[in-house]
Design a protein around this motif. Structure first.
Motif, PDB file in Angstrom:
ATOM      1  N   PHE A   1      74.918  37.011  31.889  1.00 17.16           N
ATOM      2  CA  PHE A   1      73.424  36.944  31.424  1.00 17.16           C
ATOM      3  C   PHE A   1      72.631  35.917  31.688  1.00 17.16           C
ATOM      4  CE2 PHE A   1      76.143  39.981  29.315  1.00 17.16           C
ATOM      5  CZ  PHE A   1      75.233  41.207  28.973  1.00 17.16           C
ATOM      6  N   ASP A   2      71.444  35.734  32.302  1.00 13.91           N
ATOM      7  CA  ASP A   2      70.839  34.490  32.496  1.00 13.91           C
ATOM      8  C   ASP A   2      69.599  34.629  31.667  1.00 13.91           C
ATOM      9  OD1 ASP A   2      69.590  32.394  33.615  1.00 13.91           O
ATOM     10  OD2 ASP A   2      69.061  33.277  35.533  1.00 13.91           O
ATOM     11  N   GLU A   3      69.622  33.665  30.544  1.00 20.24           N
ATOM     12  CA  GLU A   3      68.438  33.779  29.587  1.00 20.24           C
ATOM     13  C   GLU A   3      67.989  34.993  29.178  1.00 20.24           C
ATOM     14  OE1 GLU A   3      67.663  31.115  28.384  1.00 20.24           O
ATOM     15  OE2 GLU A   3      68.000  29.374  29.973  1.00 20.24           O
ATOM     16  N   PRO A   4      68.934  35.976  28.702  1.00 20.94           N
ATOM     17  CA  PRO A   4      68.513  37.295  28.148  1.00 20.94           C
ATOM     18  C   PRO A   4      67.857  37.388  27.029  1.00 20.94           C
ATOM     19  CG  PRO A   4      70.983  36.594  27.392  1.00 20.94           C
ATOM     20  CD  PRO A   4      70.254  35.570  28.207  1.00 20.94           C
ATOM     21  N   THR A   5      67.533  36.611  26.398  1.00 20.18           N
ATOM     22  CA  THR A   5      66.491  36.659  25.095  1.00 20.18           C
ATOM     23  C   THR A   5      65.406  36.200  25.506  1.00 20.18           C
ATOM     24  OG1 THR A   5      67.310  34.802  24.178  1.00 20.18           O
ATOM     25  CG2 THR A   5      68.603  36.723  23.678  1.00 20.18           C
ATOM     26  N   LYS A   6      65.016  35.777  26.663  1.00 21.60           N
ATOM     27  CA  LYS A   6      63.613  35.145  26.954  1.00 21.60           C
ATOM     28  C   LYS A   6      62.750  35.960  26.766  1.00 21.60           C
ATOM     29  CE  LYS A   6      61.678  34.606  30.877  1.00 21.60           C
ATOM     30  NZ  LYS A   6      61.545  34.079  32.312  1.00 21.60           N
TER      31      LYS A   6
ATOM     32  N   VAL B   1      62.128  37.788  23.838  1.00 18.56           N
ATOM     33  CA  VAL B   1      62.450  38.686  23.103  1.00 18.56           C
ATOM     34  C   VAL B   1      62.544  38.509  21.518  1.00 18.56           C
ATOM     35  CG1 VAL B   1      64.748  40.108  22.225  1.00 18.56           C
ATOM     36  CG2 VAL B   1      64.036  39.757  24.824  1.00 18.56           C
ATOM     37  N   ASP B   2      62.016  39.550  20.756  1.00 17.66           N
ATOM     38  CA  ASP B   2      61.831  39.087  19.260  1.00 17.66           C
ATOM     39  C   ASP B   2      63.427  39.201  18.575  1.00 17.66           C
ATOM     40  OD1 ASP B   2      62.421  41.500  17.309  1.00 17.66           O
ATOM     41  OD2 ASP B   2      61.554  42.241  19.266  1.00 17.66           O
ATOM     42  N   VAL B   3      63.087  38.534  17.297  1.00 14.78           N
ATOM     43  CA  VAL B   3      64.451  38.435  16.474  1.00 14.78           C
ATOM     44  C   VAL B   3      65.255  39.794  16.214  1.00 14.78           C
ATOM     45  CG1 VAL B   3      63.774  36.318  15.429  1.00 14.78           C
ATOM     46  CG2 VAL B   3      63.143  38.410  14.394  1.00 14.78           C
ATOM     47  N   GLY B   4      64.635  40.772  15.958  1.00 17.35           N
ATOM     48  CA  GLY B   4      65.310  42.007  15.842  1.00 17.35           C
ATOM     49  C   GLY B   4      65.931  42.220  17.088  1.00 17.35           C
ATOM     50  N   ALA B   5      65.358  42.227  18.244  1.00 22.65           N
ATOM     51  CA  ALA B   5      65.956  42.947  19.554  1.00 22.65           C
ATOM     52  C   ALA B   5      66.898  41.971  20.095  1.00 22.65           C
ATOM     53  CB  ALA B   5      64.932  43.021  20.776  1.00 22.65           C
ATOM     54  N   LYS B   6      66.988  40.709  19.674  1.00 20.35           N
ATOM     55  CA  LYS B   6      68.107  39.647  19.828  1.00 20.35           C
ATOM     56  C   LYS B   6      69.200  40.098  19.231  1.00 20.35           C
ATOM     57  CE  LYS B   6      65.271  35.321  20.740  1.00 20.35           C
ATOM     58  NZ  LYS B   6      65.031  33.818  20.256  1.00 20.35           N
ATOM     59  N   SER B   7      69.103  40.254  17.964  1.00 16.37           N
ATOM     60  CA  SER B   7      70.258  40.827  17.267  1.00 16.37           C
ATOM     61  C   SER B   7      70.855  41.975  17.993  1.00 16.37           C
ATOM     62  CB  SER B   7      70.032  41.129  15.740  1.00 16.37           C
ATOM     63  OG  SER B   7      70.866  41.868  15.108  1.00 16.37           O
ATOM     64  N   ASP B   8      70.185  43.011  18.470  1.00 19.39           N
ATOM     65  CA  ASP B   8      70.814  44.332  19.027  1.00 19.39           C
ATOM     66  C   ASP B   8      71.602  43.564  20.543  1.00 19.39           C
ATOM     67  OD1 ASP B   8      69.652  45.862  17.223  1.00 19.39           O
ATOM     68  OD2 ASP B   8      67.924  46.318  18.421  1.00 19.39           O
ATOM     69  N   ILE B   9      70.825  42.867  21.238  1.00 22.01           N
ATOM     70  CA  ILE B   9      71.460  42.208  22.319  1.00 22.01           C
ATOM     71  C   ILE B   9      72.695  41.544  22.147  1.00 22.01           C
ATOM     72  CG2 ILE B   9      71.162  40.718  24.389  1.00 22.01           C
ATOM     73  CD1 ILE B   9      68.124  41.652  24.340  1.00 22.01           C
ATOM     74  N   PHE B  10      72.683  40.851  21.220  1.00 21.60           N
ATOM     75  CA  PHE B  10      73.974  40.236  20.753  1.00 21.60           C
ATOM     76  C   PHE B  10      75.012  41.022  20.351  1.00 21.60           C
ATOM     77  CE2 PHE B  10      71.198  36.553  18.969  1.00 21.60           C
ATOM     78  CZ  PHE B  10      71.033  35.803  20.221  1.00 21.60           C
ATOM     79  N   ARG B  11      74.700  42.123  19.540  1.00 24.32           N
ATOM     80  CA  ARG B  11      75.673  43.177  19.382  1.00 24.32           C
ATOM     81  C   ARG B  11      76.279  43.758  20.514  1.00 24.32           C
ATOM     82  NH1 ARG B  11      72.375  43.479  14.610  1.00 24.32           N
ATOM     83  NH2 ARG B  11      73.571  42.985  12.742  1.00 24.32           N
ATOM     84  N   ILE B  12      75.348  43.961  21.492  1.00 22.48           N
ATOM     85  CA  ILE B  12      75.719  44.792  22.868  1.00 22.48           C
ATOM     86  C   ILE B  12      76.770  43.763  23.560  1.00 22.48           C
ATOM     87  CG2 ILE B  12      75.049  45.459  25.091  1.00 22.48           C
ATOM     88  CD1 ILE B  12      72.183  46.101  23.663  1.00 22.48           C
TER      89      ILE B  12
END
Length: 496
Positions: A416-421, A423-434
């Motif tokens: 994962f290269d800068e995957p939350t660039k 990206v808002d806080v809600g979507a970040k949380s989803d990505i972290f769970r994934i």
């Protein structure tokens, strides 16, 4: 802007939104991905036409049917995806002066020396030491962003829209941008600042408007609000767990890298990742993180070193061979390298597994739809349907598609290269769970980022990269943001 409404394929994106910008004001426009803020600004910049509502400047109604109309009105936009706004085979100077070149081309004469001299003066104003005759395709992502800022300064702007301008910038480059923004403010120019980095918002902005689900929630002075207030308004709920960490059993070493090197950006990297482990590689812009991910994925050729997956040498002659060896990559520039923006969500999710859902070379539509629906539900991808083009998804949902296409493959190691660039806080949380679920499934995760807080919240181990090498390793709970910054900047910064 009053009563602005817009729908795509019958799905409302904006529902009667009001927005006011004053000259000499920096106004933050915030919201989760999909809230409608980018759509609102594309209407203001002439890229979209609104279905309803009015726009007025100094009380006079104005029709904005194209970007040219907006520019004539003094409205300029710097979009988050820089490659959509630059011409790669033209020089830095030509890109900075592009609008003026286009408007003067009717005369048939262009004074190239003057073009580069004027572009050089603009670059000097923002403190960027860059040859105006260098081709844009040779620039880093951060340099491209600053070239766009320079183009803005070369034009007669009254209102400026900055869409995630600091996302690709280092700390020093971001400071340069903030100085530029303060200069625009002093000159009486109104600035709309779209950012997901809330500390920046409260540092630089005068006003804050928060949007959610296509509506305006509230507008307040920055001095009368705080981070918790903004997050609650963006999500419609309090956001207690910003960095969810799912527990996963850590197994044997799945990725082993020894003395990997190429050029000056990657100069002998050594690291290991175990099954079920999230290893973060943190560093400032230019540390070599992206270059490392490209070497591991076979996109660039290594000069020396060895890479093995589960004890077997990895074949890194090409991305295809790297995939066959067990790698999956979610790249930094998702629209350029991570997804096909002109293809549907369904086709993007199917790309890496076409063989498994085909028979005798014929794609099974039923199998593709079943796989696509399952992935959309599992990852929480918000789309009008499987047939929606990925170009029209929000940034966070585009990133979920970029991740989701790999989740049904046999990949053992996820990069994962800068995957939350952007990206808002809600979507970040989803990505972290994934990512957490991938670790629970026994995958090895290498998470490359310049966001130190994310590494602290998500990683089992943190490796600090500086000038192309790993300079320090921390186990979970051992590091602080200050210590990470200290080593990421070669140990030369004073740490308070």
């Amino acid at each position: 802007m009053e009563g602005i409404a817009k729908a795509f394929a019958g799905v409302p994106a904006l529902k009667g939104v009001d927005f006011t910008l004053r000259g000499g004001e920096i106004h933050a426009l915030l919201g989760a991905n999909g809230a409608g803020k980018s759509t609102l600004m594309k209407i203001l910049s002439g890229a979209y036409e609104s279905d309803e509502g009015t726009i007025a400047i100094d009380g006079e109604p104005i029709a904005l049917r194209s970007p040219a109309d907006a520019k004539r009105a003094g409205i300029h936009c710097v979009y988050q995806e820089v490659d959509t706004s630059l011409v790669p085979h033209l020089t830095v100077g030509e890109n900075i002066m592009l609008d003026k070149l286009a408007s003067s081309s009717g005369s048939g004469w262009i004074r190239w020396k003057s073009v580069h001299q004027e572009a050089g003066r603009v670059l000097a104003r923002i403190g960027l030491e860059l040859s105006t005759k260098k081709l844009v395709r040779e620039l880093t992502l951060a340099e491209k962003q600053l070239v766009l800022i320079a183009r803005l300064l070369s034009e007669n702007a009254k209102f400026v829209i900055l869409d995630e301008p600091t996302a690709p910038l280092s700390l020093e480059e971001a400071e340069t941008l903030f100085r530029i923004m303060e200069g625009l403010k002093r000159d009486g120019i109104g600035v709309v600042f779209i950012s997901h980095r809330l500390p920046e918002v409260f540092r630089i902005c005068d006003q804050i408007t928060v949007m959610r689900d296509g509506t305006r929630v509230w507008t307040k002075k920055a001095s009368e609000s705080d981070t918790h207030d903004v997050v609650r308004a963006m999500l419609g709920r309090s956001f207690e767990e910003e960095y969810p960490k799912l527990e996963a059993a850590v197994g044997e070493t799945v990725l082993s890298v020894r003395d990997l090197a190429a050029g000056t950006r990657v100069r002998g990297v050594n690291l290991d990742v175990r099954a079920g482990e999230v290893v973060a590689v943190v560093g400032l812009v230019g540390a070599g993180k992206t270059e490392l991910s490209r070497l591991l994925f076979g996109a660039d050729k290594a000069e020396r070193g060895s890479v093995s997956i589960s004890g077997r040498p990895a074949d890194l002659r090409s991305p295809a061979s790297a995939i066959a060896s067990g790698f999956a990559l979610v790249p930094e520039e998702r629209r350029k390298e991570g997804i096909l923006v002109r293809e549907s969500v369904l086709h993007n999710l199917s790309l890496p597994i076409l063989k498994s859902i085909s028979r005798l070379g014929v794609l099974s539509g039923a199998s593709e739809r079943k796989h696509g629906s399952g992935t959309v539900d599992a990852l929480g991808i918000k789309a009008a349907g499987l047939g929606q083009l990925t170009a029209y998804l929000s940034g966070g949902n585009q990133q979920k598609v970029a991740i989701g296409k790999w989740t049904s493959t046999d990949a053992r190691v996820f990069l994962f290269d800068e995957p939350t660039k952007g990206v808002d806080v809600g979507a970040k949380s989803d990505i972290f769970r994934i990512i957490g679920r991938l670790a629970q499934a026994g995958k090895g995760v290498l998470y490359l980022t310049c966001e130190f807080a994310e590494a602290l919240g998500l990683a089992d181990r943190i490796l600090v990269m500086c000038d192309g090498v790993i300079v320090k390793e921390f186990n979970r709970g051992e590091a602080t943001q200050e210590s990470l910054l200290y080593y990421a900047s070669a140990g030369k910064e004073e740490v308070s």
